[in-house]
Design an enzyme around this catalytic site. Sequence first.
Site, PDB file in Angstrom:
ATOM      1  N   CYS A   2       0.858  -1.190   0.000  1.00  0.00           N
ATOM      2  CA  CYS A   2       0.000   0.000   0.000  1.00  0.00           C
ATOM      3  C   CYS A   2       0.890   1.234   0.000  1.00  0.00           C
ATOM      4  O   CYS A   2       2.115   1.138   0.063  1.00  0.00           O
ATOM      5  CB  CYS A   2      -0.901   0.008   1.228  1.00  0.00           C
ATOM      6  SG  CYS A   2      -2.001  -1.431   1.358  1.00  0.00           S
ATOM      7  N   ASN A  74       0.748   0.745   5.911  1.00  0.00           N
ATOM      8  CA  ASN A  74       1.247  -0.044   4.784  1.00  0.00           C
ATOM      9  C   ASN A  74       1.949  -1.254   5.359  1.00  0.00           C
ATOM     10  O   ASN A  74       2.961  -1.114   6.047  1.00  0.00           O
ATOM     11  CB  ASN A  74       2.226   0.797   3.941  1.00  0.00           C
ATOM     12  CG  ASN A  74       3.014  -0.047   2.950  1.00  0.00           C
ATOM     13  OD1 ASN A  74       2.512  -1.051   2.443  1.00  0.00           O
ATOM     14  ND2 ASN A  74       4.246   0.346   2.673  1.00  0.00           N
ATOM     15  N   GLU A  76       1.664  -5.648   6.736  1.00  0.00           N
ATOM     16  CA  GLU A  76       0.879  -6.797   7.148  1.00  0.00           C
ATOM     17  C   GLU A  76       1.329  -7.222   8.540  1.00  0.00           C
ATOM     18  O   GLU A  76       2.527  -7.375   8.806  1.00  0.00           O
ATOM     19  CB  GLU A  76       1.047  -7.953   6.152  1.00  0.00           C
ATOM     20  CG  GLU A  76      -0.027  -8.998   6.266  1.00  0.00           C
ATOM     21  CD  GLU A  76      -0.005  -9.985   5.101  1.00  0.00           C
ATOM     22  OE1 GLU A  76      -0.640 -11.047   5.226  1.00  0.00           O
ATOM     23  OE2 GLU A  76       0.658  -9.703   4.082  1.00  0.00           O
ATOM     24  N   ASP A  99      -6.348  -6.737   9.705  1.00  0.00           N
ATOM     25  CA  ASP A  99      -5.250  -6.523  10.656  1.00  0.00           C
ATOM     26  C   ASP A  99      -5.080  -5.041  10.970  1.00  0.00           C
ATOM     27  O   ASP A  99      -4.491  -4.683  11.994  1.00  0.00           O
ATOM     28  CB  ASP A  99      -3.945  -7.120  10.128  1.00  0.00           C
ATOM     29  CG  ASP A  99      -3.509  -6.551   8.780  1.00  0.00           C
ATOM     30  OD1 ASP A  99      -4.387  -6.131   7.999  1.00  0.00           O
ATOM     31  OD2 ASP A  99      -2.300  -6.548   8.489  1.00  0.00           O
TER      32      ASP A  99
END
Length: 457
Positions: A2, A74, A76, A99
């Site tokens: 992202c 941005n 995970e 998340d």
Amino acid sequence: MCGILGWFGPNKYPIDKNRFQSALTVLRHRGPDDEGVYQDAHTLLGHVRLSVIDVAGGHQPWIDPDSGAVLVYNGELYNYLEERSILKKKGHRFRSQTDTEVLMKMYLEYGQPMLTRMNGMFAFALYDPRRKHLFCARDPLGIKPFYFVQDDQGFTFASEIKALVALGKQFIAEPKAIADYLALQYVMGEKTFFKNVFRLLPGSYLELDERNSLKKGTYWEIAPDESFSGTFEEAATQLRCHMKNSVQLQLRSDVPLGAHLSGGIDSATISYFAAKKIQPKKLHTFTAGFTEGGIYDDTEYARKSAEFLGTLHHVVYPTEQDFAELFPKLCWHLDEPMAAEGVFPQYIVSRLARNHVTVALGGQGADEILGGYARYYIFLLDQAIRNSNKNIGLTYDELNQSIGQLEQYQYLRSKLSGNTGSDPAELYWKLIDRSENVRPLLSEEFNRELEGYSPFD
């Protein structure tokens, strides 16, 4: 991946919102699936999204309905399911499966110490309007980028420097960064190729208050485990378990995923654990090769790995014409010079992968723990030769000459020029130092701008 973009400051926002929207569009390649902007009197936050987890429910900027806190993120968070379960027991309620919401709730529950609980790759900015406070952090190894500028207009940040340029920021070259790059092939510390543009260091965070006062901190550093006293076999078992758990956590996804597969042990190991986890489905693997063959073509080794793993294997062969056409685009994507010829085939293989999957695992960084390059182990190899030559009836020079048939080893040994007995750390710097070769190319004016700076001081 992202993209994030933002401004925070004590005064009225100094940049037109239309320009901010245009700058966010510059990051669109990082997040083609969704886009959002948040604004109040002291803050403007933008996000472009590549949807991986909870595709429908993960829109950003994420706003917590109770506290009003706003997050652009941005990355995970691999252990988000475990942390979500803990937070629910503490009374937190969730309205999505993403998340991103877990990260927000972790901040509301723990504050800055949340970072030591996070297992993942991330760069984020979290704005708390109640305190007029901005909290930003980057993952321990710096996988996700975070660049920032602090000036009299406030604090501005982005995933890529080109977005800061699109906001109207004017930058000039940073000579010290250029000196780093020419000597070491990378730039050290928080500086970039541009004066007054800095990167948030890996494993670090920063905080700003309403007076634009900046505070930095570090929450993680690389440190050897001095407590381990086991055997080599026990260490190998631990490494295997860590790698297996790491890969399987990264397979948490709501979109198709695959893996880059070269001829090396790193990507093959990662692909092995991934392929085992997703059975009975087949893992997609991707390789770039060269039709000329030679030592840089890994396609045959990758093919054998793919056959052994039972993956759906895809191969692409970049050409000279591809390089000529893509070179300007590669420069645009990189923002700063990068001394890695693998960027070109990696882009090609990533483009191939995008035709089949949304997320692809890779072996970037694994060389350092899985054998590494010759420059990492040359000193151990020298020591092994010295210790073993008494038992095989050959002199050190004879053994060294034999191993010197290996091209890379021979080149590195020539750079050491007989300094084998020196401290390994000093020898490593000698191997990677290229400043002697480039110094004659630098102008007197450039050297004056360095003000005596050296990467090795």
